[in-house]
Design a protein around this motif. Structure first.
Motif, short mmCIF file in Angstrom:
data_model
loop_
_atom_site.label_atom_id
_atom_site.label_comp_id
_atom_site.label_asym_id
_atom_site.label_seq_id
_atom_site.Cartn_x
_atom_site.Cartn_y
_atom_site.Cartn_z
N VAL A 108 6.29 -10.48 75.62
CA VAL A 108 7.69 -10.21 75.99
C VAL A 108 7.79 -8.78 76.52
O VAL A 108 7.36 -7.84 75.86
CB VAL A 108 8.63 -10.41 74.79
CG1 VAL A 108 10.03 -9.88 75.09
CG2 VAL A 108 8.71 -11.88 74.41
N VAL A 109 8.35 -8.65 77.72
CA VAL A 109 8.61 -7.32 78.29
C VAL A 109 10.09 -7.07 78.12
O VAL A 109 10.92 -7.77 78.71
CB VAL A 109 8.20 -7.25 79.77
CG1 VAL A 109 8.51 -5.87 80.35
CG2 VAL A 109 6.72 -7.57 79.93
N SER A 110 10.43 -6.07 77.30
CA SER A 110 11.84 -5.91 76.94
C SER A 110 12.64 -5.07 77.93
O SER A 110 13.85 -5.03 77.85
CB SER A 110 11.95 -5.30 75.55
OG SER A 110 11.30 -4.05 75.53
N GLY A 111 11.99 -4.42 78.86
CA GLY A 111 12.74 -3.52 79.76
C GLY A 111 13.42 -2.46 78.92
O GLY A 111 12.83 -1.91 78.00
N ASP A 112 14.69 -2.18 79.21
CA ASP A 112 15.49 -1.32 78.33
C ASP A 112 16.35 -2.22 77.48
O ASP A 112 16.83 -3.24 77.96
CB ASP A 112 16.38 -0.39 79.16
CG ASP A 112 15.57 0.65 79.92
OD1 ASP A 112 14.47 0.99 79.46
OD2 ASP A 112 16.05 1.11 80.97
N TYR A 113 16.57 -1.85 76.22
CA TYR A 113 17.40 -2.71 75.37
C TYR A 113 18.12 -1.93 74.30
O TYR A 113 17.73 -0.83 73.95
CB TYR A 113 16.57 -3.83 74.74
CG TYR A 113 15.47 -3.39 73.78
CD1 TYR A 113 14.28 -2.87 74.25
CD2 TYR A 113 15.64 -3.52 72.39
CE1 TYR A 113 13.27 -2.48 73.37
CE2 TYR A 113 14.63 -3.15 71.51
CZ TYR A 113 13.45 -2.62 72.00
OH TYR A 113 12.45 -2.25 71.14
N LYS A 114 19.22 -2.52 73.82
CA LYS A 114 19.91 -1.99 72.64
C LYS A 114 20.35 -3.15 71.77
O LYS A 114 20.57 -4.25 72.25
CB LYS A 114 21.09 -1.10 73.03
CG LYS A 114 22.34 -1.82 73.48
CD LYS A 114 23.55 -0.88 73.44
CE LYS A 114 24.79 -1.53 74.04
NZ LYS A 114 24.68 -1.73 75.49
N ILE A 115 20.46 -2.85 70.47
CA ILE A 115 20.76 -3.89 69.49
C ILE A 115 22.27 -3.99 69.24
O ILE A 115 22.77 -5.05 68.91
CB ILE A 115 20.06 -3.56 68.14
CG1 ILE A 115 18.62 -3.11 68.37
CG2 ILE A 115 20.11 -4.72 67.19
CD1 ILE A 115 17.71 -4.15 68.93
N GLN A 116 22.96 -2.85 69.36
CA GLN A 116 24.39 -2.82 69.06
C GLN A 116 25.17 -3.76 69.99
O GLN A 116 24.80 -3.93 71.15
CB GLN A 116 24.97 -1.41 69.26
CG GLN A 116 24.68 -0.45 68.14
CD GLN A 116 23.29 0.15 68.26
OE1 GLN A 116 22.60 -0.08 69.23
NE2 GLN A 116 22.87 0.87 67.24
#
Lengths: 331, 182
Positions: A108-116
């Protein structure tokens, strides 16, 4: 790691079996794109594949005539025998983690991510995998985001107090994603909301995709006869210190970014106020996510990659740094 | 600690002299004389010397943040300020703390902070770690600045005198004279 599904070469992250790249930085034939920020979605690819909400964003930024195809979240397609699907990354509208599966191996390539949570895009969804490629923009133990309600309240309070003093509030955030997130939490009972042209262009795309944003007015064609004393103006930080600001009269400036967590950054930025609002994952978030993906291999791109990689290796992961050309500025 | 850390945030983020004077007057009006005396002396640069060794603080913080020493160092290098680094990495978990802590700054200083100096290392560790867990990030920062003897804020003596004069109705010159004593 001779049988890796993904490999890094001079053009970017490459899937040899599928003959495609993910967020390549040099022109290639087949590019899968995680999201529309310019360090991930670059010009010059023969074919683009992205999540469907990203299509308009890419066309606006890269040209109407690019060869582009959109796919919905969680729906898989097969490219040269490799199973590919896009899953919400919670970073900006259309942002995706790209899941690649071949012969039972999943990366899995997540790139940029945030959980909020964020009302302007689909929220992050965890995807199990063997190899997880993660960003590390804020992967230091000093970056732990406050509850977002507290941050939003701070922004509205600052605006309110400026409005009471008759001072226009200028808040800076990146034109694509951050600005819309700021707009989505503003309390429009305080005063009118104006935007910079770069922000308004993106607002249009967001609204077309059904994202709810408050009423905004483009500030570009207005002059100093307009009363801005109770207004908030959302603009990219490149507008700071320019003559564009003159029409607003007395102003107070603020910058919304994860970097505002550290006092020294706040001081150096020379803004009146800094709000710690980031569209990237924080320290605890990145560790939890890595653990929950179940991945044994963790490859780390832009940010504090060496530090995170060393820490993960000490924790028993098989981690390495991918020298990428992605930007970690969170502007 | 909260009244002091709120004041600190206000003073630290405002740039105009008048804003700073107003923040101070507001504090003097709403807080006890005991707290105000400590605030005035801190702002005038009279503060307790280092109370706990910084080497200890680093170890205790790394332990609570659950990180190895090298990672603490990387973080510290990035922030450039020990009290701030600790305040950012040690999470507040108020519900895990059984002790009751005071509200007023005077009690914090006289009953908790100053007596720390004479305690054993083990006792200091237990108390400081518990306080870190209890306090918010902003309060923790101010607390750390006090126990490391490095508290400072960009407020001149003139600003303090002006605020005291406005608050008390006593003239600037008289206030200045009175502040000269110990």
């Amino acid at each position: 790691m001779k049988n890796d599904i993904l490999k890094l070469n001079k053009c970017g992250i490459f899937c040899p079996q599928g003959d495609f790249y993910i967020d390549p930085w040099k022109p290639v034939d087949n590019a899968l794109i995680t999201h529309g920020h310019s360090d991930h979605a670059r010009w010059g690819m023969k074919k683009y594949l992205c999540q469907e909400d990203s299509v308009e964003i890419l066309k606006t930024r890269l040209g109407k005539d690019i060869n582009i195809e959109g796919i919905t979240y969680n729906k898989s397609t097969t490219i040269n025998g490799v199973k590919v699907s896009f899953h919400p990354a919670g970073h900006i509208l259309g942002s995706s983690q790209i899941r690649v599966e071949y012969k039972g191996e999943v990366a899995v390539v997540s790139g940029d991510y945030k959980i909020q949570p964020d009302t302007t895009c689909a929220n992050f969804e965890l995807v199990k995998c063997n190899t997880f490629v993660t960003e590390s923009t804020f992967a230091l133990p000093i970056y732990n985001w406050d509850n977002e309600e507290k941050i939003f309240e701070g922004i509205n309070k600052w605006w309110q107090s400026n409005a009471e003093e008759g001072v226009a509030s200028i808040i800076y955030g990146y034109a694509l994603g951050k600005s819309q997130r700021i707009l989505s939490i503003l309390d429009s009972s305080i005063g009118p909301i104006y935007t910079h042209g770069a922000v308004e262009n993106i607002n249009e795309i967001y609204r077309k995709q059904g994202i709810k944003l408050p009423k905004t007015t483009l500030a570009t064609n207005l002059d100093n006869k307009t009363d801005f004393s109770k207004a908030i103006i959302v603009a990219p930080s490149s507008a700071d210190g320019t003559t564009w600001l003159r029409k607003f009269g007395d102003i107070s400036t603020a910058f919304a970014s994860g970097w505002m967590q550290v006092r020294g950054n706040k001081r150096r930025g020379n803004f009146d106020k800094g709000f710690v609002m980031s569209d990237h994952v924080d320290w605890c978030g990145v560790l939890d996510t890595i653990k929950n993906t179940g991945a044994e291999n963790v490859w780390i791109t832009h940010g504090y990659s060496d530090i995170l990689s060393r820490y993960l290796n000490e924790q028993g992961y098989n981690s390495k740094v991918l020298e990428s050309l992605y930007d970690d500025s969170d502007i | 600690m909260k009244n002091f850390s709120d004041l600190f945030e206000e003073l630290d983020s405002s740039t105009g002299t008048n804003d700073k004077v107003n923040s101070l007057v507001k504090f003097l009006k709403h807080n006890s004389a005991g707290d105000s005396i400590y605030v005035v002396s801190f702002l005038m640069g009279r503060k307790p010397k280092q109370i706990v060794k910084t080497a200890f603080l680093k170890d205790w913080a790394a332990e609570l943040a659950n990180i190895p020493e090298w990672l603490f160092k990387e973080s510290y290098d990035n922030v450039g300020d020990l009290g701030e680094t600790i305040s950012l990495m040690v999470p507040q978990k108020k519900s895990e703390v059984k002790e009751d802590y005071p509200v007023s700054l005077k009690e914090w200083i006289e009953e908790i902070i100053l007596p720390l100096k004479k305690k054993s290392e083990a006792e200091q560790k237990r108390i400081v770690q518990s306080i870190w867990t209890y306090l918010s990030r902003e309060e923790k920062f101010v607390f750390n600045k006090i126990i490391t003897g490095s508290f400072r804020v960009g407020v001149s003596a003139k600003i303090v005198i002006k605020a005291l004069a406005l608050f008390s109705g006593i003239g600037d010159a008289d206030i200045t004279h009175r502040l000269m004593g110990d």
